[in-house]
Design an enzyme around this catalytic site. Structure first.
Site, PDB file in Angstrom:
ATOM      1  N   ASP A   1       0.855  -1.187   0.000  1.00 58.83           N
ATOM      2  CA  ASP A   1       0.000   0.000   0.000  1.00 58.83           C
ATOM      3  C   ASP A   1       0.894   1.241   0.000  1.00 58.83           C
ATOM      4  O   ASP A   1       1.851   1.328   0.760  1.00 58.83           O
ATOM      5  CB  ASP A   1      -0.914  -0.019   1.242  1.00 58.83           C
TER       6      ASP A   1
ATOM      7  N   ASN B   1     -12.975  -3.726   1.868  1.00 63.24           N
ATOM      8  CA  ASN B   1     -14.074  -2.764   1.893  1.00 63.24           C
ATOM      9  C   ASN B   1     -14.852  -2.794   0.578  1.00 63.24           C
ATOM     10  O   ASN B   1     -14.251  -2.890  -0.493  1.00 63.24           O
ATOM     11  CB  ASN B   1     -13.522  -1.348   2.119  1.00 63.24           C
TER      12      ASN B   1
ATOM     13  N   GLN C   1     -14.689   1.963   1.063  1.00 67.32           N
ATOM     14  CA  GLN C   1     -13.923   1.679  -0.163  1.00 67.32           C
ATOM     15  C   GLN C   1     -13.655   2.989  -0.892  1.00 67.32           C
ATOM     16  O   GLN C   1     -14.580   3.737  -1.201  1.00 67.32           O
ATOM     17  CB  GLN C   1     -14.693   0.716  -1.079  1.00 67.32           C
TER      18      GLN C   1
ATOM     19  N   HIS D   1      -9.886  -5.221  -3.733  1.00 69.25           N
ATOM     20  CA  HIS D   1      -8.570  -5.457  -3.124  1.00 69.25           C
ATOM     21  C   HIS D   1      -8.757  -5.904  -1.687  1.00 69.25           C
ATOM     22  O   HIS D   1      -9.670  -5.466  -0.994  1.00 69.25           O
ATOM     23  CB  HIS D   1      -7.682  -4.215  -3.198  1.00 69.25           C
TER      24      HIS D   1
ATOM     25  N   HIS E   1      -6.935  -6.123   1.977  1.00 69.39           N
ATOM     26  CA  HIS E   1      -5.871  -5.521   2.788  1.00 69.39           C
ATOM     27  C   HIS E   1      -5.302  -6.572   3.732  1.00 69.39           C
ATOM     28  O   HIS E   1      -6.063  -7.227   4.464  1.00 69.39           O
ATOM     29  CB  HIS E   1      -6.419  -4.404   3.675  1.00 69.39           C
TER      30      HIS E   1
HETATM   31  P1  AMP Z   1      -9.855   1.154   0.274  1.00 72.02           P
HETATM   32  O1  AMP Z   1     -10.092   2.375   1.118  1.00 72.02           O
HETATM   33  O2  AMP Z   1     -10.225  -0.137   0.941  1.00 72.02           O
HETATM   34  O3  AMP Z   1     -10.485   1.317  -1.086  1.00 72.02           O
HETATM   35  O4  AMP Z   1      -8.283   1.074   0.086  1.00 72.02           O
HETATM   36  C1  AMP Z   1      -7.591   1.734  -0.932  1.00 72.02           C
HETATM   37  C2  AMP Z   1      -6.143   1.657  -0.569  1.00 72.02           C
HETATM   38  O5  AMP Z   1      -5.378   1.968  -1.722  1.00 72.02           O
HETATM   39  C3  AMP Z   1      -5.716   2.630   0.538  1.00 72.02           C
HETATM   40  O6  AMP Z   1      -5.182   1.916   1.632  1.00 72.02           O
HETATM   41  C4  AMP Z   1      -4.683   3.510  -0.152  1.00 72.02           C
HETATM   42  O7  AMP Z   1      -3.622   3.851   0.699  1.00 72.02           O
HETATM   43  C5  AMP Z   1      -4.216   2.620  -1.293  1.00 72.02           C
HETATM   44  N1  AMP Z   1      -3.672   3.326  -2.438  1.00 72.02           N
HETATM   45  C6  AMP Z   1      -4.150   4.423  -3.031  1.00 72.02           C
HETATM   46  N2  AMP Z   1      -3.372   4.780  -4.089  1.00 72.02           N
HETATM   47  C7  AMP Z   1      -2.384   3.846  -4.153  1.00 72.02           C
HETATM   48  C8  AMP Z   1      -1.265   3.650  -5.021  1.00 72.02           C
HETATM   49  N3  AMP Z   1      -0.996   4.480  -6.045  1.00 72.02           N
HETATM   50  N4  AMP Z   1      -0.462   2.598  -4.790  1.00 72.02           N
HETATM   51  C9  AMP Z   1      -0.714   1.754  -3.773  1.00 72.02           C
HETATM   52  N5  AMP Z   1      -1.749   1.886  -2.923  1.00 72.02           N
HETATM   53  C10 AMP Z   1      -2.573   2.927  -3.104  1.00 72.02           C
END
Ligand code: AMP
Ligand code: ZN
Length: 136
Positions: free
Chosen positions: A30, A86, A93, A99, A101
């Site tokens: 992440d 999420n 989300q 994805h 976590h």
């Molecule tokens: P969610 O809130 O469950 O949709 O999680 C999205 C996740 O994507 C968050 O933990 C962000 O920190 C992560 N994220 C956003 N942009 C990037 C990126 N460019 N590379 C890796 N992770 C990312």
């Protein structure tokens, strides 16, 4: 999906820290981790959330999560982990590409995963149980 940030990561248009990939899945660190070693596992084919996920593919993704979790534990030396996923904005989300976590937990870290607990009657529990079970 043209404007999906994770599709761009998967096809290499946006750089990422890849810990594992095969023909079906990619696992990356992440970019804004909640803890050291926070990993995201995603299917390579765009799928917005669990409601669009093929159950068999979801099974393979979780089998991979089990393997990656063990590798992370060995590599980073932690003993505890949260596995979260999420679906939809109300559920937190922010990236609409499925994805999972994997979040290592360390003593006295500042990650907070919690929810309230409702005090329902047995009848209320049974009513909800029947609704779900009747469809399965
Ligand atoms: P969610 O809130 O469950 O949709 O999680 C999205 C996740 O994507 C968050 O933990 C962000 O920190 C992560 N994220 C956003 N942009 C990037 C990126 N460019 N590379 C890796 N992770 C990312
Ligand atoms: Zn996507």
């Amino acid at each position: 999906m043209d404007n999906c940030i994770f599709c761009k990561i998967i096809n290499g248009d946006i750089p990422s820290a890849v810990v594992f990939e095969n023909d079906e899945f990619k696992a990356i660190l992440d970019r804004f981790p909640s803890n050291e070693g926070h990993v995201l596992i995603m299917p390579k084919e765009h799928c917005a959330n669990i409601f669009e996920m093929d159950p068999e593919k979801g099974g393979r993704l979780f089998a991979l999560a089990v393997k990656i979790a063990s590798a992370m534990k060995e590599a980073l030396g932690f003993e505890n982990m949260n596995v979260l996923q999420n679906n939809g904005p109300v559920a937190g989300q922010t990236v609409n590409h499925f994805h999972l976590h994997l979040i290592p937990r360390y003593e006295n870290d500042s990650v907070n995963v919690s929810w309230p607990q409702m005090d329902l009657t047995d009848e209320q529990i049974e009513e909800v149980r029947k609704k779900i079970a009747s469809i399965l």
